[in-house]
Design an enzyme around this catalytic site. Structure first.
Site, short mmCIF file in Angstrom:
data_model
loop_
_atom_site.label_atom_id
_atom_site.label_comp_id
_atom_site.label_asym_id
_atom_site.label_seq_id
_atom_site.Cartn_x
_atom_site.Cartn_y
_atom_site.Cartn_z
N ASN A 12 0.86 -1.17 0.00
CA ASN A 12 0.00 0.00 0.00
C ASN A 12 0.90 1.23 0.00
O ASN A 12 1.50 1.55 1.02
CB ASN A 12 -0.89 -0.03 1.25
CG ASN A 12 -1.73 1.22 1.41
OD1 ASN A 12 -1.78 2.07 0.51
ND2 ASN A 12 -2.39 1.35 2.55
N TRP A 13 0.98 1.87 -1.12
CA TRP A 13 1.89 3.04 -1.25
C TRP A 13 1.31 4.28 -0.58
O TRP A 13 1.99 5.30 -0.48
CB TRP A 13 2.20 3.31 -2.72
CG TRP A 13 3.30 2.44 -3.28
CD1 TRP A 13 3.72 1.23 -2.80
CD2 TRP A 13 4.12 2.73 -4.43
NE1 TRP A 13 4.75 0.75 -3.57
CE2 TRP A 13 5.02 1.65 -4.58
CE3 TRP A 13 4.18 3.78 -5.34
CZ2 TRP A 13 5.97 1.58 -5.60
CZ3 TRP A 13 5.12 3.72 -6.36
CH2 TRP A 13 6.01 2.64 -6.49
N LYS A 14 0.03 4.22 -0.19
CA LYS A 14 -0.62 5.38 0.43
C LYS A 14 -0.44 6.61 -0.48
O LYS A 14 -0.43 6.45 -1.70
CB LYS A 14 -0.09 5.58 1.85
CG LYS A 14 -0.19 4.28 2.66
CD LYS A 14 0.08 4.42 4.12
CE LYS A 14 -0.05 3.06 4.80
NZ LYS A 14 0.11 3.12 6.26
N HIS A 98 -9.40 1.12 5.07
CA HIS A 98 -8.11 1.29 5.75
C HIS A 98 -8.31 2.23 6.94
O HIS A 98 -9.09 3.18 6.87
CB HIS A 98 -7.07 1.86 4.79
CG HIS A 98 -5.68 1.81 5.34
ND1 HIS A 98 -5.23 2.73 6.26
CD2 HIS A 98 -4.67 0.93 5.15
CE1 HIS A 98 -3.98 2.41 6.61
NE2 HIS A 98 -3.63 1.33 5.94
N GLU A 100 -6.63 4.57 8.03
CA GLU A 100 -6.37 5.99 7.74
C GLU A 100 -7.58 6.64 7.10
O GLU A 100 -7.85 7.82 7.31
CB GLU A 100 -5.11 6.12 6.86
CG GLU A 100 -3.85 5.83 7.69
CD GLU A 100 -2.68 5.30 6.89
OE1 GLU A 100 -2.68 5.38 5.65
OE2 GLU A 100 -1.75 4.78 7.54
N GLU A 168 -4.96 -5.07 10.50
CA GLU A 168 -3.94 -4.05 10.71
C GLU A 168 -4.20 -3.33 12.04
O GLU A 168 -5.02 -2.40 12.09
CB GLU A 168 -3.96 -3.01 9.58
CG GLU A 168 -3.70 -3.60 8.21
CD GLU A 168 -3.14 -2.56 7.24
OE1 GLU A 168 -2.09 -2.85 6.66
OE2 GLU A 168 -3.72 -1.48 7.10
N GLY A 174 3.05 2.05 10.85
CA GLY A 174 4.05 3.11 10.75
C GLY A 174 4.79 3.41 12.04
O GLY A 174 5.46 4.44 12.16
N SER A 213 3.82 -2.38 10.19
CA SER A 213 5.26 -2.45 10.42
C SER A 213 5.88 -3.78 9.99
O SER A 213 6.81 -4.27 10.64
CB SER A 213 5.58 -2.15 11.90
OG SER A 213 5.22 -0.82 12.22
N GLY A 234 3.01 -1.23 4.21
CA GLY A 234 3.01 0.20 3.92
C GLY A 234 4.40 0.68 3.57
O GLY A 234 4.89 0.47 2.45
N GLY A 235 5.07 1.30 4.54
CA GLY A 235 6.36 1.95 4.30
C GLY A 235 7.37 1.10 3.55
O GLY A 235 8.03 1.57 2.61
P1 13P Z 1 3.32 0.22 7.58
O1 13P Z 1 3.80 -1.05 6.94
O2 13P Z 1 4.03 1.44 7.11
O3 13P Z 1 3.24 0.07 9.07
O4 13P Z 1 1.79 0.44 7.08
C1 13P Z 1 0.90 -0.63 7.14
C2 13P Z 1 -0.32 -0.24 6.40
O5 13P Z 1 -1.06 0.65 6.80
C3 13P Z 1 -0.61 -0.95 5.14
O6 13P Z 1 -1.91 -0.69 4.70
#
Ligand code: 13P
Length: 251
Positions: A12-14, A98, A100, A168, A174, A213, A234-235
């Site tokens: 997920n590149w957000k 998600h 977020e 999640e 993050g 993470s 994510g990251g």
């Molecule tokens: P991180 O891997 O950066 O913790 O993010 C997870 C995430 O929200 C994937 O959708």
């Protein structure tokens, strides 16, 4: 008995990525070849990049997904994207619910469910996210929270092909923090039980991803837990080497 499901590692590149990111995506496509048939790889870039990424991934082991969709197929909804538009652009899946989006846009379980059903209407796989807040875990409410989210957010009907659930924990996103393997296993087993009750045998085929993470260094521990059928990253998905390093657990 848990069925052996082909794992899915989704990135997920957000809100990250410009046209120049095509080079990094190209590295994912090139590096994914040895995993073909062993694991499915997916990148969910910003919607602006879906057409180019889908075109460059064609015929490879990598697919492309969206990060959100509107529940309706078209209409007066300035700035929103329909699931049909994502499919038209080359996406095969879309993340919905998600944390977020639940936090930034106040999305409710009912809205997430409508989005998941919209994904199915458009022929996309819905990747439905659930997860508890830190305060909820500390209050030992995790399973109750996850149960409510599943009840409210999942579509009425689903198959192993068109639904993925991502667990999640909000406090793990993050932050570099992760739940213990035992805690991950407990939640995934609970989700599996819910899916079987809801969808019968197909519920045994829905992949349940862990997200929060995930890095190459902890992937081996997290992704081999029972009923963990892959990761939502994510990251670490922004760097091809890290993303491929996570997927390599299944190589
Ligand atoms: P991180 O891997 O950066 O913790 O993010 C997870 C995430 O929200 C994937 O959708």
């Amino acid at each position: 008995m848990a069925e052996k499901l082909r794992p899915l590692v989704a990135g997920n590149w957000k809100m990250n990525g410009l046209a120049a990111s095509a080079a990094e995506f190209g590295k994912v496509v090139a590096g994914a070849a040895p995993l073909a048939g062993k694991a499915d790889l997916m990148i969910c870039p910003p919607a602006t990049l879906i057409p180019a990424f889908a075109a460059s991934a064609r015929g490879s082991a990598v697919t492309v997904g969206g990060q959100d969709c509107h529940a309706k197929a078209s209409g007066a909804h300035t700035g929103d994207l329909a699931a049909e538009m994502l499919a038209d652009a080359g996406a095969v899946a879309v993340i919905v619910g998600h944390s977020e989006r639940r936090a930034d846009h106040g999305e409710t379980d009912a809205q997430v469910r409508d989005k998941a059903q919209a994904a199915h209407r458009a022929g996309l796989t819905a990747i439905v996210c659930v997860g508890e807040q830190r305060s909820e875990r500390e209050a030992r409410e995790t399973l109750a929270v996850i149960g409510r989210q599943l009840e409210g957010s999942l579509p009425d009907a689903a198959t192993g092909a068109n639904l993925v659930v991502a667990y999640e924990p909000v406090w793990a996103i993050g932050t570099g923090l992760t739940p213990t393997p035992a805690d991950v296993g407990e939640v995934h087993a609970f989700i599996r039980q819910h899916l079987r009750q809801r969808y019968g045998a197909e519920g045994g085929r829905v992949r349940i991803l862990y997200g929060g993470s995930v890095k190459p260094a902890n992937a081996g521990e997290l992704l081999t837990i029972a009923d963990v059928n892959g990761a939502l990253v994510g990251g670490a998905s922004l760097k091809a080497d890290d993303f491929l390093g996570i997927a390599a657990v299944y190589g």
